[in-house]
Design a protein around this motif. Sequence first.
Motif, mmCIF file in Angstrom:
data_model
loop_
_atom_site.group_PDB
_atom_site.id
_atom_site.type_symbol
_atom_site.label_atom_id
_atom_site.label_comp_id
_atom_site.label_asym_id
_atom_site.label_seq_id
_atom_site.Cartn_x
_atom_site.Cartn_y
_atom_site.Cartn_z
ATOM 1 N N ASP A 8 0.835 -1.205 0.000
ATOM 2 C CA ASP A 8 0.000 0.000 0.000
ATOM 3 C C ASP A 8 0.872 1.259 0.000
ATOM 4 N N LEU A 9 1.854 1.269 0.883
ATOM 5 C CA LEU A 9 2.751 2.419 0.981
ATOM 6 C C LEU A 9 3.514 2.647 -0.316
ATOM 7 N N LEU A 10 4.002 1.554 -0.892
ATOM 8 C CA LEU A 10 4.812 1.670 -2.100
ATOM 9 C C LEU A 10 3.992 2.183 -3.274
ATOM 10 N N VAL A 11 2.802 1.633 -3.461
ATOM 11 C CA VAL A 11 1.943 2.070 -4.572
ATOM 12 C C VAL A 11 1.583 3.540 -4.409
ATOM 13 N N GLU A 12 1.208 3.932 -3.185
ATOM 14 C CA GLU A 12 0.840 5.333 -2.945
ATOM 15 C C GLU A 12 2.022 6.255 -3.214
ATOM 16 N N CYS A 13 3.221 5.848 -2.782
ATOM 17 C CA CYS A 13 4.412 6.667 -3.004
ATOM 18 C C CYS A 13 4.714 6.796 -4.492
ATOM 19 N N LEU A 14 4.669 5.693 -5.224
ATOM 20 C CA LEU A 14 4.957 5.735 -6.655
ATOM 21 C C LEU A 14 3.965 6.627 -7.396
ATOM 22 N N GLN A 15 2.707 6.553 -7.003
ATOM 23 C CA GLN A 15 1.683 7.342 -7.691
ATOM 24 C C GLN A 15 1.741 8.817 -7.321
ATOM 25 N N HIS A 16 1.862 9.124 -6.036
ATOM 26 C CA HIS A 16 1.763 10.508 -5.582
ATOM 27 C C HIS A 16 3.092 11.260 -5.610
ATOM 28 N N ASP A 17 4.170 10.576 -5.234
ATOM 29 C CA ASP A 17 5.458 11.259 -5.156
ATOM 30 C C ASP A 17 6.268 11.171 -6.441
ATOM 31 N N PHE A 18 6.078 10.078 -7.192
ATOM 32 C CA PHE A 18 6.854 9.905 -8.423
ATOM 33 C C PHE A 18 5.996 9.995 -9.684
#
Length: 362
Positions: A195-205
């Motif tokens: 969950d954390l990784l997907v959210e980071c990839l979508q929102h931060d990258f």
Amino acid sequence: MSLLQNSLCVEERPRLALTLGDPAGIGPEVILKALAESEFTQSYDVTVVGSQAQLTKTYEQLCQCCRDNFANPEELKILDINTEDTITTGIGNAASGAASFAYMQAAIARTKSGEFDAIVTGPIAKSAWKAAGYNYPGQTELLAELADVTKYGMLFVARSPHTNWTLRTLLATTHIPLRQVADTLTPELLTSKLDLLVECLQHDFGIAQPRIAIAGLNPHSGESGQLGREEQDWLIPWLEKERCDRPKIQLDGPIPPDTMWVKPSQAWYGKIGTAKAADAYLALYHDQGLIPVKQLAFDRAVNTSIGLPFVRTSPDHGTAFDIAGKGIADATSMKAAIQLAAELACQRISSRSFTQMGSSDS
């Protein structure tokens, strides 16, 4: 990032807090070397959080021993945290541990209050923290505690100097003994990390539909149960469920740990097209992820804490007490940490600006 997003970020210059880390280590040196480059001080609003006296002492030592360029502390914005303890360069102890802890506390408190957009942390010594009475596995755990979050992760990011491809590696477990890894890993833990990784990839990258490679635990990913049962008993069923629950995300795995890093290595050096590598890699334990990261990018990898309400990055190296004050510490990873913190902060500033614009239009 669009031109409009870029312009919004330029107008608001990301505000970065740089903690010295352990003042007896190489943190002061790599910060002075990094901030000697005008792009950082001109493009970003940088405040060093730490001891002004220690920075000045380090600056004077460096000016005597080598010819590199260093930022003059008198020309920097410094949030002076004076712990009144004597610090000896090269010797990490309770005094240096207490000082580095105080720097972190100040940076976190002021970031939470809105004074800074991101924190870049210098390296600390866990043994010095413990000697000072602070029993934390690392800075990440302190950040999570003071930010009042329970779901967080350590993502390591490095950009290839050969192809400009970005390696992103998330650790499912971090600072625990190897014998505890298999018992600590659960479907619930991996779902939380994913969950954390997907959210980071979508929102931060800005990667809307990422491709993520997930490692197996055992040699050959268990080889159908012959070399370990974790894959058969729960890892493969968990991954199949996640694929059903996340149809727009490509999840590869469980990939045998000894072959998962072949494509990243080839993409790093330009031996294959970077499109053939995944957007991120989920390693199941510390060394499974960090041996390949440090092999490829020891001098430029950045530790990024995800799941926090603010951006935090850190160079991926330790305090190196043995070379502190000698002028030979490599500042490449610190420069990369500052740059990534600014980029991620810009992304969040731009996202907030567009959200506010959308709200005002509706």
